[in-house]
Design an enzyme around this catalytic site. Structure first.
Site, PDB file in Angstrom:
ATOM      1  CB  SER A 583      -0.897   0.022   1.241  1.00 19.36           C
ATOM      2  OG  SER A 583      -1.562   1.262   1.365  1.00 19.36           O
ATOM      3  CE1 TYR A 596      -4.510  -1.717   5.371  1.00 22.50           C
ATOM      4  CE2 TYR A 596      -3.752   0.511   4.852  1.00 22.50           C
ATOM      5  CZ  TYR A 596      -4.167  -0.746   4.432  1.00 22.50           C
ATOM      6  OH  TYR A 596      -4.246  -1.021   3.096  1.00 22.50           O
TER       7      TYR A 596
END
Length: 706
Positions: A583, A596
Site C-alpha cells: 500500500s 494499518y
C-alpha cells in the site's frame, strides 16, 4: 426400429427422436447432432479424437447443378463440441478423382494440399488427414471412432481372427496403416472385397461404421462397440488374472493424495527442464489396477497403439521406482534418487529419436516424459497447459483400457517404434504444430493469489489466466469464494483454475491450499499476497484486538504464505515469483492509521528481506503499492471507508473523487490497474528484477520510494 436405452450396457444411447425430428431434412445438422452425442460418451471416443461425416446433395455455386458434397469433421476440434464451423465441405467427385494423380504411398502427404482444390464451402475448416477415409466410402453417414473396446481387439495379436469370428464376417479388417490417402484406398478395397459389411476394424487404430441415415449410423456404431465391450467383459480374468494379478497394494486415499501433493512439484521441476509444464494427477481405480499389477513392467514400456493415444502420451511412460509409503521429506535425497530415472528416460527418448529419424525429420522435441506412473499412488501427467496434461492422462487411461482388453482376449501389441516415430515426427503433424498460436506469456505457470474472490485479488487472478496461467483462487469467506468460482467457471472453464477456502492466519489452511495447487497443477510458480484488511481509528480508539488482527492477516499471513510457497518452489527448482500487494500507506504517514500503516510498512520491509534471501533460488520478490482501490473491495464494505471519510472530513460518497483529486494524474485506481502492474513483474520482461516497489496510486508524491 425401436431402440431402448436399456438395450445398451457399455455405451450411452442418447438419441432424442423429438430433437432429431426438428432437424429432419438437414443432413448437416443431423451430422452435428450425431457427432455431439458420440463425443459426449468417452467410452466411444476420446477428446479431440475420431471424425464423422455425411454426404448430401447441394447446388454447385457456379453451375447450379445438383452435386454431391461431403461434410466431414475438419482438422482439430472435438466431436462433443463440434459445430458447423468445425466441418470441412468438399466435392465428392473431385476428392475421388484425386486417385488419378496419386503417385503412391511414398508421396501420399502431397495429397493433403490437393484437398483444398476439392473444397465446396470456402469457409470450411481445413480438411483433416482422414478426409479420404470418408470420401472413398459410398455411405451417406460415417463414424470413425477410437473406442477402447474396439481398439483392444484391434491391438490384440489375434485381432483379425477375433474380429471375423465375433462379427461373423460382417466387420472387415484393414491392417495397420498410417492415416492418410493410402488408408482411404485400403478401406474402399476392403469394402469391395467384402460387400455388405457394416463396418471396418483398423488394426491398432480404431473403428469405421456407417449407415444410410444419421440414426442408422449412430445405432450401428453403438451396436458394434457394445458387442466388443461385451466380449471383453466376458473374458476378463477368464484365462488369467487381469494384468497378471496384483503385485502391490495402494496406499489409502488420503495417503495417496498427501504423497502425490508432496512429490508433484519435484516431478514438475524435472519435467520443466526445457519449459514450464502444468501438471495433472489422478488415482482413478483403472489406473491403480494397472500400476499395481505384475504386468506393469512388461506392458508400460510397450507404449500405446492408437495414434491419438500415442501423440498425446509419448512413446512410453516413466515408471517411478518408489514405494507407496516412501519417505520423501528429504528433498535432496529424493532428487538424487529421481535424477537418474529422468536422465535414463531422456536418454531412451534421444536413442528412439536418433534410431528412427529420417533425413527431413523435425528436430528432437522435449525429451521429458508426459506420463509418470507411481505404483500404489497414481498417475501424473505434465504438458504445456492444464487441459493438455489432463487430456494426456485421459488418453493414457484409454491406453490402459486397451491393454487390459487385449491381454484378456489375446496378447497386447503396440505400434512398432518406427511407425510411432513416423507419426510423432510426421511433417504434416509438425506443420500443424507450427500453425498453432504462440504460447501466452504465462503458459505452463501456476499462480496462487490470496484473497482472490473479489477486488484486487480477483482481478489479478483473471489477468493471469488471460495470459495463460492456471490460478488457485481462494478466500476465507466460503460464500464469496463460491460466487467467484461460478464466475471463473463460466468465463474460463475448469482447467484454468481451482478454488479453495484459505485463511492466511492458519498454517494448516495455507498448507492445504498449496497441496491443492500441487495436486491440481503440479506446483506453483507465482505467489501473490493480496489478502487484506483495513482498520482506521484514532490511536485512543485502537484496540489490542484490532492491532493483532491487522498484523496476523497482513504481516504474519504474508510470511506464512510466502514460506509455504517457497517450499514448493524449491522442490521445483525452476525459480518463481512472490508479489506482495502492500500500500501507499507503507510509505506515507497519515492520521488514524497507526495499526494499518505500520503493518503495511512491515509488509514492505519483509518483501525486501525475502528478496535478499531468495535470490539464490532465482525466486524474485517484488511489491506493488496500490492506493484507494475501492471497486469490488471487501475492505471498503466495513468501517474503513467511514474511518477514512471521518479522517478527511468528507462523506463516504465523496471518497473516490477525493482520492483521485489528490493524485498527480487525477485518476481513479481500479483493480485492473493493479493486475496490470503484477503482470508487468511476472510476464517475462522483468525476470532479472527483484526487491522492487511499483506504485500504482495515480501519483502520490509522498509515496515516492526515492
Amino acid at each position: 426400429m425401436t431402440v431402448r436405452t436399456t438395450d445398451f450396457k457399455h455405451v450411452s444411447y442418447l438419441w432424442d427422436d423429438a430433437k432429431a425430428a426438428e432437424l429432419a431434412g438437414d443432413e448437416v445438422a443431423l451430422l452435428i447432432y450425431r457427432s455431439n452425442l458420440l463425443g459426449a460418451d468417452l467410452r466411444l471416443t476420446n477428446y479431440g479424437g475420431g471424425n464423422t461425416s455425411c454426404k448430401a446433395i447441394a447446388k454447385h455455386p457456379l453451375t447450379g447443378q445438383e452435386t454431391e458434397i461431403m461434410w466431414v469433421k475438419g482438422s482439430g476440434g472435438d466431436l462433443g463440441t463440434l459445430k458447423q464451423s468445425g466441418l470441412a465441405a468438399l466435392y465428392v467427385d473431385s476428392l475421388r478423382n484425386l486417385k488419378n494423380i496419386y503417385r503412391g504411398l511414398a508421396y501420399e502427404d502431397e495429397m493433403v494440399e490437393l484437398f483444398n482444390h476439392c473444397i465446396y464451402d470456402l469457409k470450411s475448416k481445413a480438411p483433416s488427414i482422414d478426409t479420404p477415409l470418408h470420401g472413398f466410402l459410398p455411405f451417406k453417414h460415417i463414424d470413425h471412432l477410437h473406442p477402447d473396446a474396439a481398439i483392444a481387439i484391434a491391438a490384440a495379436k489375434d485381432g483379425e481372427r477375433i474380429t471375423k469370428e465375433l462379427f461373423n464376417g460382417t466387420i472387415g479388417w484393414v491392417p495397420w496403416q498410417k492415416p492418410g490417402f493410402e488408408l482411404g484406398l485400403q478401406l474402399r478395397k476392403c469394402l469391395d472385397d467384402n460387400p455388405g459389411i457394416r463396418g471396418i476394424m483398423l488394426g491398432s487404430h480404431g473403428l469405421f461404421t456407417w449407415g444410410d441415415t444419421a440414426f442408422e449410423s449412430y445405432i450401428n456404431t453403438l451396436e458394434v462397440i457394445e458387442k466388443c465391450a461385451e466380449y471383453l467383459e466376458a473374458n476378463y480374468g477368464k484365462k488369467k488374472p487381469v494384468f497378471g494379478g496384483q503385485k502391490i497394494e495402494s496406499a489409502g486415499q488420503n495417503q495417496r493424495r498427501k504423497q502425490a501433493a508432496a512429490i508433484a512439484p519435484v516431478l514438475r521441476g524435472f519435467c520443466s527442464s526445457e519449459k514450464h509444464m502444468a501438471g495433472h494427477f489422478t488415482d482413478d481405480a483403472r489406473v491403480l489396477e494397472f500400476i499395481n499389477s505384475n504386468d506393469l513392467d512388461r506392458l508400460a514400456p510397450l507404449g500405446t497403439s492408437c495414434p491419438d493415444h500415442f501423440l498425446r502420451t509419448k512413446i512410453s511412460p516413466l515408471v517411478l521406482k518408489l514405494k507407496p509409503n516412501e519417505e520423501i521429506s528429504d528433498l535432496k535425497a529424493l532428487k538424487e534418487r529421481l535424477a537418474p530415472e529422468f536422465e535414463a528416460y531422456r536418454n531412451m527418448y534421444a536413442e528412439y529419436y536418433n534410431s528412427c529419424k529420417h533425413d527431413n525429420s523435425p528436430a528432437i522435441r522435449d525429451a521429458n516424459p508426459v506420463i509418470i506412473l507411481y505404483p500404489g499412488i497414481g498417475m501424473f501427467s505434465f504438458s504445456k497447459d492444464k487441459q493438455t496434461a489432463r487430456v494426456a492422462a485421459e488418453f493414457y487411461t484409454n491406453a490402459i483400457n486397451v491393454m487390459k482388453g487385449a491381454e484378456a482376449i489375446s496378447e497386447y501389441t503396440s505400434l512398432p517404434r518406427q511407425e510411432a516415430f513416423n507419426i510423432e515426427y510426421w511433417l504434416l503433424e509438425e506443420a500443424k504444430l507450427q500453425r498453432m498460436p504462440k504460447p501466452k506469456p504465462l503458459s505452463g505457470k501456476v499462480a496462487l493469489i490470496t484473497g482472490s474472490a473479489g477486488g484486487i485479488g480477483k482481478a489479478i487472478a483473471r489477468k493471469f489466466i488471460e495470459e495463460g496461467a492456471c490460478a488457485v483462487i481462494n478466500d476465507n469467506d466460503a460464500g464469496r469464494l463460491q460466487k467467484a468460482n461460478d464466475s471463473f467457471n463460466s468465463e474460463f472453464g475448469k482447467d484454468a483454475y481451482t478454488a479453495v477456502v484459505l485463511d492466511v492466519t492458519d498454517a494448516t489452511s495455507i498448507k492445504n491450499a498449496f497441496e491443492e495447487a500441487s495436486l491440481e497443477f503440479g506446483g506453483v510458480d507465482i505467489v501473490v499476497n493480496c489478502a487484506g484488511i483495513s482498520i482506521s481509528k484514532p490511536i485512543e480508539e485502537h484496540t489490542e484486538k484490532d492491532w493483532d488482527l491487522l498484523y496476523d492477516i497482513l504481516v504474519k499471513g504474508q510470511f506464512l504464505v510466502t514460506q509455504e510457497g517457497v517450499k514448493i518452489m524449491r522442490k521445483q527448482a525452476i525459480g518463481g515469483d512472490v508479489l506482495n500487494i502492500v500500500s501507499k500507506n507503507a510509505l506515507v504517514s497519515g492520521p488514524n492509521n497507526a495499526g494499518y500503516g505500520s503493518a503495511k510498512a512491515a509488509q514492505l520491509h519483509l518483501s525486501r528481506l525475502n528478496a535478499a534471501e531468495l535470490g539464490t533460488d532465482h525466486i524474485r520478490v517484488n511489491t506493488v503499492n496500490p492506493d484507494a482501490v475501492i471497486s469490488d473491495s471487501k475492505i471498503w464494505e466495513g468501517e474503513w471507508a467511514a474511518g477514512r471519510a471521518k479522517a478527511y472530513g468528507i462523506t463516504i460518497e465523496e471518497l473516490p473523487a477525493f482520492y483521485a483529486k489528490r493524485t498527480l494524474l487525477n485518476e481513479v485506481i481500479l483493480p485492473e490497474d493493479i493486475s496490470n502492474a503484477c503482470f508487468a513483474f511476472v510476464g517475462g520482461l522483468m525476470n532479472k528484477s527483484t526487491g522492487n516497489v511499483l506504485n500504482v496510486d495515480g501519483g502520490v508524491a509522498n509515496a515516492f520510494v526515492r
